[in-house]
Design an enzyme around this catalytic site. Sequence first.
Site, PDB file in Angstrom:
ATOM      1  N   LYS A 154      60.019  16.783  16.490  1.00 20.88           N
ATOM      2  CA  LYS A 154      60.698  16.177  17.644  1.00 20.88           C
ATOM      3  C   LYS A 154      60.094  14.847  18.081  1.00 20.88           C
ATOM      4  O   LYS A 154      60.784  13.973  18.581  1.00 20.88           O
ATOM      5  CB  LYS A 154      60.703  17.157  18.818  1.00 20.88           C
ATOM      6  CG  LYS A 154      61.699  18.288  18.632  1.00 20.88           C
ATOM      7  CD  LYS A 154      61.898  19.047  19.931  1.00 20.88           C
ATOM      8  CE  LYS A 154      63.034  20.037  19.834  1.00 20.88           C
ATOM      9  NZ  LYS A 154      62.696  21.224  19.013  1.00 20.88           N
ATOM     10  N   GLU A 203      66.207  16.462  29.173  1.00 24.27           N
ATOM     11  CA  GLU A 203      66.421  17.858  29.517  1.00 24.27           C
ATOM     12  C   GLU A 203      65.780  18.687  28.423  1.00 24.27           C
ATOM     13  O   GLU A 203      65.594  18.229  27.299  1.00 24.27           O
ATOM     14  CB  GLU A 203      67.917  18.172  29.643  1.00 24.27           C
ATOM     15  CG  GLU A 203      68.577  18.745  28.402  1.00 24.27           C
ATOM     16  CD  GLU A 203      68.815  17.719  27.318  1.00 24.27           C
ATOM     17  OE1 GLU A 203      69.052  16.553  27.657  1.00 24.27           O
ATOM     18  OE2 GLU A 203      68.762  18.103  26.133  1.00 24.27           O
ATOM     19  N   SER A 229      59.962  22.662   9.937  1.00 26.62           N
ATOM     20  CA  SER A 229      60.125  21.787  11.103  1.00 26.62           C
ATOM     21  C   SER A 229      59.005  21.882  12.127  1.00 26.62           C
ATOM     22  O   SER A 229      58.724  20.925  12.844  1.00 26.62           O
ATOM     23  CB  SER A 229      61.466  22.077  11.783  1.00 26.62           C
ATOM     24  OG  SER A 229      61.582  23.448  12.112  1.00 26.62           O
TER      25      SER A 229
HETATM   26  C1  LIG Z   1      63.624  22.072  18.475  1.00 25.93           C
HETATM   27  C2  LIG Z   1      63.265  22.630  17.164  1.00 25.93           C
HETATM   28  C3  LIG Z   1      64.232  22.878  16.171  1.00 25.93           C
HETATM   29  C4  LIG Z   1      65.705  22.708  16.406  1.00 25.93           C
HETATM   30  O1  LIG Z   1      66.125  21.417  16.697  1.00 25.93           O
HETATM   31  P1  LIG Z   1      66.928  20.537  15.644  1.00 25.93           P
HETATM   32  O2  LIG Z   1      67.414  19.394  16.445  1.00 25.93           O
HETATM   33  O3  LIG Z   1      68.022  21.377  15.083  1.00 25.93           O
HETATM   34  O4  LIG Z   1      65.967  20.141  14.592  1.00 25.93           O
HETATM   35  C5  LIG Z   1      63.817  23.336  14.939  1.00 25.93           C
HETATM   36  N1  LIG Z   1      62.513  23.575  14.680  1.00 25.93           N
HETATM   37  C6  LIG Z   1      61.546  23.363  15.607  1.00 25.93           C
HETATM   38  C7  LIG Z   1      60.140  23.664  15.248  1.00 25.93           C
HETATM   39  C8  LIG Z   1      61.883  22.886  16.867  1.00 25.93           C
HETATM   40  O5  LIG Z   1      60.917  22.687  17.775  1.00 25.93           O
END
Ligand SMILES: *Cc1c(COP(=O)(O)O)cnc(C)c1O
Length: 400
Positions: free
Chosen positions: A97, A119, A385
Site C-alpha cells: 500500500k 478513509e 502482498s
Molecule cells: C489492503 C490489502 C490488500 C487488498 O487491497 P488491494 O487494493 O486489492 O491490493 C491485499 N493484501 C494486503 C496485504 C493488504 O494490506
Amino acid sequence: MAQSTNFKSKYQVNEQGYYGQFGGAYIPEMLHPNIEELQQKYLEIIYDEAFQHEFHALLKDYVGRPTPLYFAKRLSEKFNTQIYLKREDLCHTGAHKVNNTIGQILLAKRLGKTRIIAETGAGQHGVATATVCALMNLPCVVYMGEVDIQRQAPNVKRMQMLGAEVRPATSGSKTLKDATNEAMRDWIANPTDTHYIIGSVVGPHPFPDMVARFQSVISEEMKQQLKEKTGNENPNYVVACVGGGSNAAGAFYHFLDNEAVQLVAVEAAGHGVHSGMSAATTQLGRIGVLHSSKTLFMQTEDGQVIEPHSISAGLDYPGIGPIHANLFDTQRATFLSATDTEALQAVQLLARTEGIIPALESAHAIAVLDRIGAKPTDVVVVNLSGRGDKDLDTYIRELQ
Ligand SMILES: *Cc1c(COP(=O)(O)O)cnc(C)c1O
C-alpha cells in the site's frame, strides 16, 4: 514506471477514463473542480523527471525496493511447478500500500495541497497514509467506521503515533462504506487545500489509473528479476489477491498486453461463494456505480450495497476496481476465489514450507495454486502482498 501513457491498450484506461464499459467519474457537482484538476494534471505531474526521481529514491531508501523475487523451492516441489514469490511483504509498513501513498503525497505537494484525508477499513491504508504524512509533515485526517475503530485498536494506535487524527464515522453500519462517505463529504467541504488519498484502484477517474501506475513498479521489477533468474522476463502465470485490486493491478500491469501471460485474480469467498458471507464480487456482483465509479459490486435488487464478508479485512470490500471488472468481462484474467478456511490453510502451508508468515489477504493467492493448471516447467509468480504480523490475533484464535 512505464513512460508511455499507453491509451491504445484495450486493458488500460481510455482518454475518457473508462476500461471497456467500466470506470468514469460519477461525482457530485461540487467535486468537479478537484477531479478535473487531477484528470488534467496527473500524467504530466507523475511523469515529470523530478517527480520520478523523488518517487524512486523514496521507494528505494524508505520502502526498501526493489523487493526480492524469491524462488520458493519447497512450495514449488509441493505444487510441481516453478513458484516465485514477489515479496511485497517486505515493504516498509508491511505491504504494497505504501507504494501508492508515497506517489499520491508527492502529487499532492505538487498540486499545492496542504492537508491530506483518507478513509480506511481495517486501518492498513490509514497507516500507510499517516506514514507518508509524517514523512512530508502534512496534517492527516483518517476516517474510519466506529465499529472498525473498536475492532482494529493496534492500527488506530499506529495512526495516532504517526500524528494522524482518526475520525469515527458514526452513520450506517459504521464501517468502510460510511468512512468513505465521510471522506467524500470532507473533500467537498475543503476542495482547494485538501487531497484525498484513495487506497486502491477504485474511486472516480483518474484514481484507478493513477494508483495502478504507482503500483506498476511491482511488475516492472518482476520483469527485470525474472529475466535475471530465468532468462525470460515473462512468466506463464501471475497470481494476486483482489480486494479493490491495487496489488493485482500492479502485478499484472506490464503483462496486460502479453496474452501469453495468464493473469489469475483471487477473490475472497468467505464462508463460501453462495453462503451469504462472501466477498466474491465477480461471482455475485452486478454493474452499478460504487465509490463514484461504474464497476461490478455486490448489490440488492434495488442497488443497495451488500455487506461483504472475508476473514481478511483487506479483501472485505463489496466491489472491485473498474480495471478488474474489465479484465473479468473480457476474460483477460481468470477470477478464482478462496474461502476463509482455505486461506488459513495456505497461511500455515507457507509458514511451514518457506518460513514466511503471510498476510491473510496474500494467503488467498497461495490457496489457489493447486487449481491454476500450471505445468512442471511453468513459471508462476505469486504477488505476496503483505506480511502476517497484523493478523496474529486471528492466527492465535484460528490456528492450532
Ligand atoms: C489492503 C490489502 C490488500 C487488498 O487491497 P488491494 O487494493 O486489492 O491490493 C491485499 N493484501 C494486503 C496485504 C493488504 O494490506
